[in-house]
Design a protein around this motif. Structure first.
Motif, mmCIF file in Angstrom:
data_model
loop_
_atom_site.group_PDB
_atom_site.id
_atom_site.type_symbol
_atom_site.label_atom_id
_atom_site.label_comp_id
_atom_site.label_asym_id
_atom_site.label_seq_id
_atom_site.Cartn_x
_atom_site.Cartn_y
_atom_site.Cartn_z
ATOM 1 N N PRO A 1 0.797 -1.231 0.000
ATOM 2 C CA PRO A 1 0.000 0.000 0.000
ATOM 3 C C PRO A 1 0.830 1.283 0.000
ATOM 4 O O PRO A 1 0.281 2.375 -0.040
ATOM 5 N N TYR A 2 2.169 1.139 0.025
ATOM 6 C CA TYR A 2 3.024 2.334 0.019
ATOM 7 C C TYR A 2 2.870 3.109 -1.293
ATOM 8 O O TYR A 2 2.986 4.331 -1.311
ATOM 9 N N LEU A 3 2.591 2.395 -2.364
ATOM 10 C CA LEU A 3 2.364 3.025 -3.663
ATOM 11 C C LEU A 3 1.139 3.939 -3.600
ATOM 12 O O LEU A 3 1.204 5.126 -3.954
ATOM 13 N N ALA A 4 0.027 3.391 -3.123
ATOM 14 C CA ALA A 4 -1.207 4.173 -3.023
ATOM 15 C C ALA A 4 -1.059 5.324 -2.039
ATOM 16 O O ALA A 4 -1.575 6.428 -2.273
ATOM 17 N N ALA A 5 -0.348 5.102 -0.953
ATOM 18 C CA ALA A 5 -0.160 6.151 0.059
ATOM 19 C C ALA A 5 0.641 7.317 -0.515
ATOM 20 O O ALA A 5 0.313 8.493 -0.268
ATOM 21 N N ALA A 6 1.689 7.019 -1.274
ATOM 22 C CA ALA A 6 2.502 8.088 -1.862
ATOM 23 C C ALA A 6 1.723 8.866 -2.912
ATOM 24 O O ALA A 6 1.862 10.089 -3.030
ATOM 25 N N GLU A 7 0.865 8.189 -3.647
ATOM 26 C CA GLU A 7 0.037 8.862 -4.656
ATOM 27 C C GLU A 7 -0.940 9.829 -3.981
ATOM 28 O O GLU A 7 -1.159 10.940 -4.474
ATOM 29 N N LYS A 8 -1.488 9.391 -2.850
ATOM 30 C CA LYS A 8 -2.498 10.202 -2.168
ATOM 31 C C LYS A 8 -1.866 11.317 -1.341
ATOM 32 O O LYS A 8 -2.223 12.487 -1.478
ATOM 33 N N SER A 9 -0.928 10.994 -0.475
ATOM 34 C CA SER A 9 -0.410 11.985 0.470
ATOM 35 C C SER A 9 0.634 12.914 -0.135
ATOM 36 O O SER A 9 0.700 14.098 0.211
ATOM 37 N N ALA A 10 1.481 12.369 -1.023
ATOM 38 C CA ALA A 10 2.559 13.186 -1.590
ATOM 39 C C ALA A 10 2.249 13.656 -3.006
ATOM 40 O O ALA A 10 3.049 14.379 -3.608
ATOM 41 N N GLY A 11 1.106 13.250 -3.522
ATOM 42 C CA GLY A 11 0.748 13.644 -4.887
ATOM 43 C C GLY A 11 1.689 13.058 -5.926
ATOM 44 O O GLY A 11 1.871 13.623 -7.020
ATOM 45 N N ALA A 12 2.303 11.920 -5.593
ATOM 46 C CA ALA A 12 3.254 11.286 -6.514
ATOM 47 C C ALA A 12 2.535 10.868 -7.793
ATOM 48 O O ALA A 12 1.358 10.505 -7.781
ATOM 49 N N ARG A 13 3.283 10.885 -8.879
ATOM 50 C CA ARG A 13 2.713 10.560 -10.188
ATOM 51 C C ARG A 13 3.264 9.216 -10.668
ATOM 52 O O ARG A 13 4.462 8.981 -10.640
ATOM 53 N N LEU A 14 2.357 8.363 -11.115
ATOM 54 C CA LEU A 14 2.723 7.036 -11.588
ATOM 55 C C LEU A 14 3.089 7.108 -13.069
ATOM 56 O O LEU A 14 2.286 7.536 -13.895
ATOM 57 N N ILE A 15 4.311 6.677 -13.404
ATOM 58 C CA ILE A 15 4.674 6.680 -14.832
ATOM 59 C C ILE A 15 4.439 5.307 -15.466
ATOM 60 O O ILE A 15 4.245 5.214 -16.677
#
Length: 354
Positions: free
Chosen positions: A227-241
């Protein structure tokens, strides 16, 4: 004087004769005893009733040996974490006078080091760690696998990063856990993007360390799993390439110490039966699982629901397809000299209960 010498001589002769007599008598008695004992043993050996009774007595009087099973788990590994919390395995093991001890690990690699040290009997990891462990001589066995989850791992970049595609990662510093499932995924993603592993600067970091480096701007990208992937997308606004779809299967594997598999196959079966029950529960209750993991991981349930709804559950014995998939990973790591020697996955797979 002559008379005394004669008496002494006579007494010596009488003593010698007495010793000869006693020796012959003892020897005769010993021979009779040995003959009788031999006959008794022959009779006993030829008597099926006596043998059966002795064997039955020995087997029924031998106590059942109690075992304490050590299970390694990660908090992010839903099934084993839930298995620990539910407590059903303890109840099942109690019927065989055995117990269980759960030991937490931050990632799959140190968990398998526990198996190598003999302190862990059973655990779960992604695709990469068992390959490294086998190459290092760890006495482990693949006992089951979890359905592929390609959408549950991906490569992230900061939201304002100029990086748009995998090809843009050339010369960039990328965080990931060495020997993990994302290690293999990253290698294959780079190949799909026209790059080689040598084209990037690896930063070997565990999830917590990698997140700090990612959010602090100390790395350009991060290859990570849910779930670290989903957490980074949500909390840090990380972008999935990219995620692993079409690139890597991202299966999970249940592994056991070889000595444990050999010595306690019935307990291993019992554990796998309980794991299957929890697996089915998790598959049908993503919202409940998210609430459970929220307290375990400190990640919002809404974020965990995202990761739970895009993952697949299902526990199965390894078939030729899964063995071939792991072999491809092993061959890739060996080609890149990430492991010191070739390994054959099929040699350490539990098939047909053996």
């Amino acid at each position: 004087m002559l008379i005394k010498l004669a008496e002494t001589h006579l007494l010596g002769i009488l003593s010698y004769c007495r010793q000869i007599f006693l020796f012959r008598r003892v020897r005769s008695l010993s021979l009779l005893f040995a003959t009788g004992l031999g006959l008794s043993l022959v009779v006993a050996a030829c008597s099926p009733t006596a043998t059966t009774q002795n064997t039955a007595t020995a087997s029924t009087s031998a106590p059942t040996k109690s075992v304490t099973v050590s299970i390694g788990y990660q908090k992010s590994a839903t099934v084993l974490n839930a298995l620990k919390t539910k407590g059903d395995l303890e109840k099942a093991l109690a019927t065989s006078k055995s117990s269980v001890k759960f030991v937490e690990f931050p990632a799959g690699t140190p968990l398998l080091e526990g198996i190598n040290a003999g302190s862990i009997d059973f655990g779960y990891t992604g695709e990469g760690p068992p390959v490294f462990a086998q190459a290092a001589g760890t006495p482990l066995v693949y006992v089951a696998y979890e359905t592929a989850n390609p959408k549950s791992e991906g490569i992230l970049v900061p939201k304002d990063s100029p990086i748009k595609t995998v090809a843009d990662l050339k010369g960039k510093k990328i965080a990931f856990a060495k020997g993990s499932n994302t290690n293999y995924f990253l290698v294959k993603a780079l190949e799909a993007g026209g790059l080689q592993y040598s084209d990037i600067n690896p930063a070997f970091l565990k999830p917590a360390e990698a997140r700090a480096a990612f959010e602090g701007g100390n790395v350009d990208a991060w290859a990570i799993w849910d779930p670290y992937l989903a957490a980074a997308e949500k909390s840090a606004g990380a972008r999935l390439i990219t995620d692993a779809t079409g690139i890597a299967a991202n299966r999970g594997y249940y592994l056991a110490r070889k000595g444990f598999v050999d010595e306690h196959p019935e307990i291993l079966k019992l554990i796998l039966d309980e794991v299957k029950k929890v697996d089915r529960w998790a598959a049908g209750n993503p919202v409940e699982v998210a609430k459970f993991l929220e307290t375990q991981l400190g990640i919002e349930a809404s974020v965990l629901e995202v990761s739970e709804k895009r993952r697949n559950y299902g526990l199965f014995p390894l078939s030729d397809e899964e063995i071939a998939g792991q072999q491809q990973i092993a061959d890739t790591f060996q080609k890149l000299q990430l492991i010191p020697k070739p390994v054959q996955i099929k040699e350490i797979v539990l098939k047909d209960g053996k």
